[in-house]
Motif scaffolding. Structure first.
Motif, mmCIF file in Angstrom:
data_model
loop_
_atom_site.group_PDB
_atom_site.id
_atom_site.type_symbol
_atom_site.label_atom_id
_atom_site.label_comp_id
_atom_site.label_asym_id
_atom_site.label_seq_id
_atom_site.Cartn_x
_atom_site.Cartn_y
_atom_site.Cartn_z
ATOM 1 N N PRO A 199 -5.108 -42.914 30.367
ATOM 2 C CA PRO A 199 -4.662 -43.779 29.265
ATOM 3 C C PRO A 199 -3.215 -44.254 29.347
ATOM 4 C CG PRO A 199 -6.028 -42.036 28.405
ATOM 5 C CD PRO A 199 -5.784 -41.712 29.852
ATOM 6 N N TYR A 200 -2.367 -43.583 30.119
ATOM 7 C CA TYR A 200 -1.005 -44.076 30.308
ATOM 8 C C TYR A 200 -0.931 -45.146 31.401
ATOM 9 C CZ TYR A 200 1.094 -40.311 27.481
ATOM 10 O OH TYR A 200 1.464 -39.461 26.459
ATOM 11 N N LEU A 201 -2.026 -45.314 32.147
ATOM 12 C CA LEU A 201 -2.085 -46.306 33.230
ATOM 13 C C LEU A 201 -3.506 -46.863 33.257
ATOM 14 C CD1 LEU A 201 -0.389 -47.545 35.635
ATOM 15 C CD2 LEU A 201 -1.492 -45.815 37.078
ATOM 16 N N THR A 202 -3.792 -47.790 32.359
ATOM 17 C CA THR A 202 -5.172 -48.255 32.176
ATOM 18 C C THR A 202 -5.631 -49.251 33.235
ATOM 19 O OG1 THR A 202 -4.430 -49.989 30.664
ATOM 20 C CG2 THR A 202 -5.063 -47.877 29.683
ATOM 21 N N SER A 239 2.153 -35.298 28.535
ATOM 22 C CA SER A 239 0.757 -34.883 28.582
ATOM 23 C C SER A 239 -0.103 -35.728 27.642
ATOM 24 C CB SER A 239 0.638 -33.409 28.189
ATOM 25 O OG SER A 239 -0.711 -33.014 28.200
ATOM 26 N N VAL A 240 -1.076 -36.425 28.208
ATOM 27 C CA VAL A 240 -1.953 -37.288 27.408
ATOM 28 C C VAL A 240 -2.830 -36.460 26.476
ATOM 29 C CG1 VAL A 240 -3.634 -39.168 27.481
ATOM 30 C CG2 VAL A 240 -1.994 -38.907 29.345
ATOM 31 N N ILE A 241 -3.243 -35.273 26.920
ATOM 32 C CA ILE A 241 -4.159 -34.481 26.087
ATOM 33 C C ILE A 241 -3.480 -33.959 24.821
ATOM 34 C CG2 ILE A 241 -5.590 -33.811 28.051
ATOM 35 C CD1 ILE A 241 -4.320 -31.040 27.930
ATOM 36 N N GLU A 242 -2.157 -34.064 24.766
ATOM 37 C CA GLU A 242 -1.435 -33.639 23.568
ATOM 38 C C GLU A 242 -1.202 -34.786 22.588
ATOM 39 O OE1 GLU A 242 -0.812 -30.565 22.801
ATOM 40 O OE2 GLU A 242 -1.600 -29.814 24.714
ATOM 41 N N THR A 256 -13.278 -31.154 23.499
ATOM 42 C CA THR A 256 -11.882 -30.934 23.882
ATOM 43 C C THR A 256 -11.219 -32.284 24.181
ATOM 44 O OG1 THR A 256 -12.312 -30.769 26.254
ATOM 45 C CG2 THR A 256 -12.529 -28.742 24.942
ATOM 46 N N PRO A 257 -9.899 -32.355 24.071
ATOM 47 C CA PRO A 257 -9.205 -33.590 24.454
ATOM 48 C C PRO A 257 -9.500 -34.010 25.892
ATOM 49 C CG PRO A 257 -7.735 -32.201 23.176
ATOM 50 C CD PRO A 257 -8.975 -31.386 23.438
ATOM 51 N N ALA A 258 -9.609 -33.033 26.797
ATOM 52 C CA ALA A 258 -9.912 -33.382 28.193
ATOM 53 C C ALA A 258 -11.270 -34.069 28.301
ATOM 54 C CB ALA A 258 -9.886 -32.123 29.062
ATOM 55 N N GLN A 259 -12.262 -33.562 27.585
ATOM 56 C CA GLN A 259 -13.583 -34.201 27.615
ATOM 57 C C GLN A 259 -13.529 -35.626 27.084
ATOM 58 O OE1 GLN A 259 -15.671 -31.031 25.436
ATOM 59 N NE2 GLN A 259 -17.077 -30.878 27.180
ATOM 60 N N ILE A 260 -12.733 -35.848 26.074
ATOM 61 C CA ILE A 260 -12.613 -37.195 25.514
ATOM 62 C C ILE A 260 -11.983 -38.140 26.520
ATOM 63 C CG2 ILE A 260 -11.465 -38.581 23.726
ATOM 64 C CD1 ILE A 260 -13.932 -36.908 22.792
ATOM 65 N N LEU A 261 -10.957 -37.682 27.235
ATOM 66 C CA LEU A 261 -10.307 -38.541 28.225
ATOM 67 C C LEU A 261 -11.242 -38.854 29.386
ATOM 68 C CD1 LEU A 261 -6.694 -37.060 28.375
ATOM 69 C CD2 LEU A 261 -7.518 -39.031 27.084
ATOM 70 N N LEU A 262 -12.015 -37.860 29.823
ATOM 71 C CA LEU A 262 -12.968 -38.112 30.900
ATOM 72 C C LEU A 262 -14.056 -39.079 30.447
ATOM 73 C CD1 LEU A 262 -13.311 -34.519 32.402
ATOM 74 C CD2 LEU A 262 -11.916 -36.419 33.250
ATOM 75 N N ARG A 263 -14.515 -38.897 29.211
ATOM 76 C CA ARG A 263 -15.542 -39.813 28.687
ATOM 77 C C ARG A 263 -14.991 -41.233 28.553
ATOM 78 N NH1 ARG A 263 -20.661 -41.131 29.023
ATOM 79 N NH2 ARG A 263 -20.948 -42.892 27.597
ATOM 80 N N TRP A 264 -13.738 -41.358 28.144
ATOM 81 C CA TRP A 264 -13.091 -42.672 28.071
ATOM 82 C C TRP A 264 -13.143 -43.350 29.433
ATOM 83 C CZ3 TRP A 264 -8.518 -44.106 30.652
ATOM 84 C CH2 TRP A 264 -7.950 -45.322 30.260
ATOM 85 N N GLY A 265 -12.856 -42.596 30.492
ATOM 86 C CA GLY A 265 -12.905 -43.169 31.834
ATOM 87 C C GLY A 265 -14.300 -43.599 32.226
#
Length: 329
Positions: A199-202, A239-242, A256-265
């Motif tokens: 998310p910091y480099l879309t 840290s994006v997960i924070e 978890t935040p990590a799962q959300i970021l992976l799903r976003w990808g």
């Protein structure tokens, strides 16, 4: 190939699993066990590279898993990467064959050009993997260039496909201009582009270009800064997960935040290759297929974009290898 993990179709019809295990920075002593554990819990996509220095151990893990009936070779998607010192056409096949030997495989599903960087050749018997320094023992060690046109390296990679050593070829860390030039110089277009993506480099424009060009995109470092803390290339505050918005969305989905970021990808249409050595994290990272982020949630995460690239040779090459080596500017 197993359908347990959702996949994306490439131009050829091949299917690449949406979630893979990235092997960068996994210690050699742990790699065989991590790879075996990953296959046991359902991973079918392994992202390796010569430069990671653990392909031999990854091969031991793959062989153990196949030998114990946890998966067949046809179930697996195994990627490796051509290192910068092997760009001369006469070195490409030998580099691929070394990776195949270490991984204990007869073919790779995908072989990627690791960087659009061509360094001077280092013989296998002198140092393997060769890394970035041409001569680490020199008084002032640095990166030594040996310029090779990308199209020459690409043609040699094409010959690996013809020889049955590789099924698909692609590139890493390319932008639109290099992709256009490569596609103009060859009838074989890259099947996959692997890039830093979080998310910091879309990288919206690059992804759109690849979609329109039928090039699948895989995102490395999909959780952002986490892999770079130990290297001094990111600060904990990055840290994006924070991020509160990520935590809020995670709470809304009981994930978890990590799962959300992976799903976003994955929901953007890109495959992701997070790294972990812990079995519970392996399971967690894989268990994202049933998450459905709303358009508003996807957009909220995307607005975190700050064009922050953590893995940039224009920064780390000078700091770590005494050589100014920008490639993205």
């Amino acid at each position: 190939m197993s359908d347990a993990v959702p996949s994306f179709s490439l131009r050829s019809g091949s299917k690449i699993p949406s979630v893979g295990l990235g092997l960068w920075k996994i210690d050699q002593d742990a790699t065989a066990g991590v790879v075996r554990d990953a296959i046991k819990v359902g991973y079918r996509h392994l992202d390796a590279a010569c430069d990671y220095g653990n392909e031999k151990q990854a091969g031991e893990g793959i062989a153990s898993a196949i030998g114990d009936g946890l998966a067949s070779r046809d179930d697996l998607w195994v990627t490796s990467k051509l290192w910068n010192t092997y760009h001369r056409p006469e070195h490409v096949r030998a580099a691929c064959e070394r990776s195949l030997r270490d991984l204990q495989l007869e073919h790779l599903d995908l072989y990627l050009m690791h960087f659009p960087i061509s360094q001077a050749f280092v013989p296998f018997e002198k140092r393997y993997p060769p890394g970035w320094f041409f001569d680490p023992d020199a008084g002032e060690p640095g990166i030594k260039e040996d310029p090779v046109p990308i199209r020459e390296t690409w043609q040699a990679m094409n010959e690996l496909v013809d020889a049955g050593l590789v099924r698909e070829i692609g590139v890493c860390n390319f932008g639109t201009s290099l992709l256009r030039d490569l596609m103009a110089s060859s009838d074989t277009h890259p099947a996959v582009l692997q890039i830093e993506l979080h998310p910091y480099l879309t990288q919206n424009k690059l992804i759109r270009f690849c979609n329109e060009s039928q090039i699948h995109v895989t995102g490395f470092s999909p959780l952002g800064a986490l892999s770079y803390f130990s290297l001094g290339m990111a600060e904990p505050a990055e840290s994006v997960i924070e991020q509160p918005v990520v935590k809020e969305i995670a709470a809304n989905h009981d994930r978890t935040p990590a799962q959300i970021l992976l799903r976003w990808g994955v929901q953007r249409g890109t495959s992701v290759v997070p790294k972990t050595s812990r079995v519970e994290r392996l399971r967690e990272n894989l268990a994202i297929a049933d998450i459905a982020l709303t358009d508003d949630e996807m957009n909220a995460i995307s607005t975190l974009d700050r064009h922050r690239r953590f893995n940039d040779p224009g920064d780390f090459a000078e700091a770590a290898f005494n050589t100014f080596y920008p490639i993205y500017e």
